[in-house]
Design an enzyme around this catalytic site. Structure first.
Site, PDB file in Angstrom:
ATOM      1  N   GLN A  75       0.832  -1.200   0.000  1.00  0.00           N
ATOM      2  CA  GLN A  75       0.000   0.000   0.000  1.00  0.00           C
ATOM      3  C   GLN A  75       0.868   1.250   0.000  1.00  0.00           C
ATOM      4  O   GLN A  75       1.749   1.410   0.855  1.00  0.00           O
ATOM      5  CB  GLN A  75      -0.935   0.052   1.198  1.00  0.00           C
ATOM      6  CG  GLN A  75      -1.938   1.214   1.043  1.00  0.00           C
ATOM      7  CD  GLN A  75      -2.747   1.507   2.281  1.00  0.00           C
ATOM      8  OE1 GLN A  75      -2.220   1.985   3.266  1.00  0.00           O
ATOM      9  NE2 GLN A  75      -4.044   1.225   2.211  1.00  0.00           N
ATOM     10  N   CYS A 114      -6.325   7.394   5.257  1.00  0.00           N
ATOM     11  CA  CYS A 114      -5.637   7.770   6.492  1.00  0.00           C
ATOM     12  C   CYS A 114      -6.126   9.144   6.946  1.00  0.00           C
ATOM     13  O   CYS A 114      -5.965  10.139   6.231  1.00  0.00           O
ATOM     14  CB  CYS A 114      -4.129   7.798   6.287  1.00  0.00           C
ATOM     15  SG  CYS A 114      -3.224   8.282   7.784  1.00  0.00           S
ATOM     16  N   ASN A 212     -14.189  -2.782   5.794  1.00  0.00           N
ATOM     17  CA  ASN A 212     -13.245  -2.535   6.877  1.00  0.00           C
ATOM     18  C   ASN A 212     -13.935  -1.704   7.956  1.00  0.00           C
ATOM     19  O   ASN A 212     -14.693  -0.793   7.643  1.00  0.00           O
ATOM     20  CB  ASN A 212     -12.024  -1.805   6.321  1.00  0.00           C
ATOM     21  CG  ASN A 212     -10.970  -1.486   7.374  1.00  0.00           C
ATOM     22  OD1 ASN A 212     -10.352  -0.446   7.322  1.00  0.00           O
ATOM     23  ND2 ASN A 212     -10.755  -2.375   8.318  1.00  0.00           N
ATOM     24  N   GLY A 213     -13.646  -2.036   9.217  1.00  0.00           N
ATOM     25  CA  GLY A 213     -14.180  -1.260  10.329  1.00  0.00           C
ATOM     26  C   GLY A 213     -14.948  -2.105  11.315  1.00  0.00           C
ATOM     27  O   GLY A 213     -15.856  -2.831  10.935  1.00  0.00           O
ATOM     28  N   ALA A 236      -8.066  -4.586  11.339  1.00  0.00           N
ATOM     29  CA  ALA A 236      -6.814  -3.952  11.756  1.00  0.00           C
ATOM     30  C   ALA A 236      -6.627  -4.155  13.255  1.00  0.00           C
ATOM     31  O   ALA A 236      -5.943  -5.077  13.688  1.00  0.00           O
ATOM     32  CB  ALA A 236      -6.817  -2.468  11.390  1.00  0.00           C
TER      33      ALA A 236
END
Length: 319
Positions: A75, A114, A212-213, A236
């Site tokens: 990434q 980000c 994601n999350g 994550a």
């Protein structure tokens, strides 16, 4: 070695478990660890494309890899197509035995999510969520110069019409898949991810979508699949606390901690990262009093001594 893309892995498995890119923490030993616990695709940490392309030191430290680092997605954070493609070209010799290592770089991923202030000031990360044309140009440039899939990791907008337009622009230049973090750039990570927004993107998109999350357990992953019908789930913080999450464990098993210690010591991980990974892993299994003691240990030998005395770690096997 037969090289497979993310799309081919999806076709084979139906759905994929993904380890997210994490600054400092998605290093080689951790990537190797989570693969042993049902992670199908693993990301490197976010790498600054302009630094990577101009610094040999950065290339050696930011993308350490080996033959077992397979498959992997690198990434990059960038704000223009030239920097991104230059960096991707420098990483490409590590693909499929062309260069020093024989690994499968499944995708170059563009970080559009980000939310840290420094990233937004540098016009990278979540700043790009308001720059769909820039992102489209970066995807187009990479795909014109390299025969490697290109994906993006995005956040949702407060107005989902903007997210829809963002995704459609990316699809127009051939983005291969998209990871959607179900929070806006201003939401705290303690706020629940918006599954309705992720489902909206999935229903609108023509490419595979990874969610994601708020993934801290297999139950969380199953809930996301049920509510969004996505093609994969990325974790994550959940994997930091429990690298065996996708293998069905409710908390980090001792064997997983032991494996990480062997990998980290073997690869020469520094004290800060080594200590922090173990602090995360022990969060749900140590008592509060022991955790307070463990968190003050100031060297790797002190950590190993503590684990040998209190947890039965066989230090002789680390030599």
């Amino acid at each position: 070695m037969q090289q497979r893309t993310v799309l081919e892995i999806l076709e084979e498995k139906g759905k994929i478990n993904v380890c997210a890119p994490m600054v400092r923490y998605s290093k080689l030993p951790f990537r190797e660890l989570v693969r042993q616990y049902n992670c199908d695709v693993v990301y490197t940490p976010m790498i600054l494309a302009d630094v990577f392309k101009s610094s040999e030191f950065a290339r050696e430290t930011d993308f350490s890899t080996n033959a077992r680092d397979d498959p992997v997605v690198i990434q990059f954070a960038a704000n223009n197509g030239a920097d991104l493609a230059d960096a991707a070209e420098l990483a490409s010799p590590y693909v499929s035995g062309i260069g020093k290592y024989w690994i499968m770089l499944l995708s170059v991923d563009i970080n559009c999510g980000c939310p840290q202030k420094w990233a937004i000031q540098e016009k990278i990360g979540a700043h790009l969520m308001s720059q769909p044309e820039t992102v489209r140009d970066m995807i187009r440039t990479v795909k014109a110069r390299l025969n490697i899939p290109c994906s993006i990791k995005i956040r949702v907008h407060p107005d989902l019409k903007e997210t829809y337009e963002f995704v459609k622009r990316a699809e127009s230049v051939g983005v291969d898949y998209i990871t959607v973090h179900g929070r806006t750039k201003t939401m705290k990570n303690t706020e629940p991810a918006n599954y309705d927004a992720i489902r909206f993107v999935k229903e609108s998109a023509s490419v595979p979508i990874v969610a994601n999350g708020s993934v801290f357990s297999t139950a969380d992953a199953n809930e996301i699949y049920a509510k969004t019908n996505v093609d994969g789930v990325m974790s994550a913080r959940g994997l930091l606390r429990n690298p065996a999450l996708f293998a069905g464990y409710d908390y980090t098993p001792w064997e997983c901690i032991e494996r990480y210690i062997h990998l980290a010591v073997g690869y020469g991980t520094n004290h800060f990262i080594f200590h922090h990974h173990l602090m995360f892993m022990f969060e749900d299994v140590m008592s509060n009093s022991e955790r307070k003691t463990f968190n003050t240990l100031a060297s790797i030998p002190a950590i190993l001594d503590h684990l040998e005395t209190n947890w039965g770690l066989d230090v002789s096997r680390l030599v």
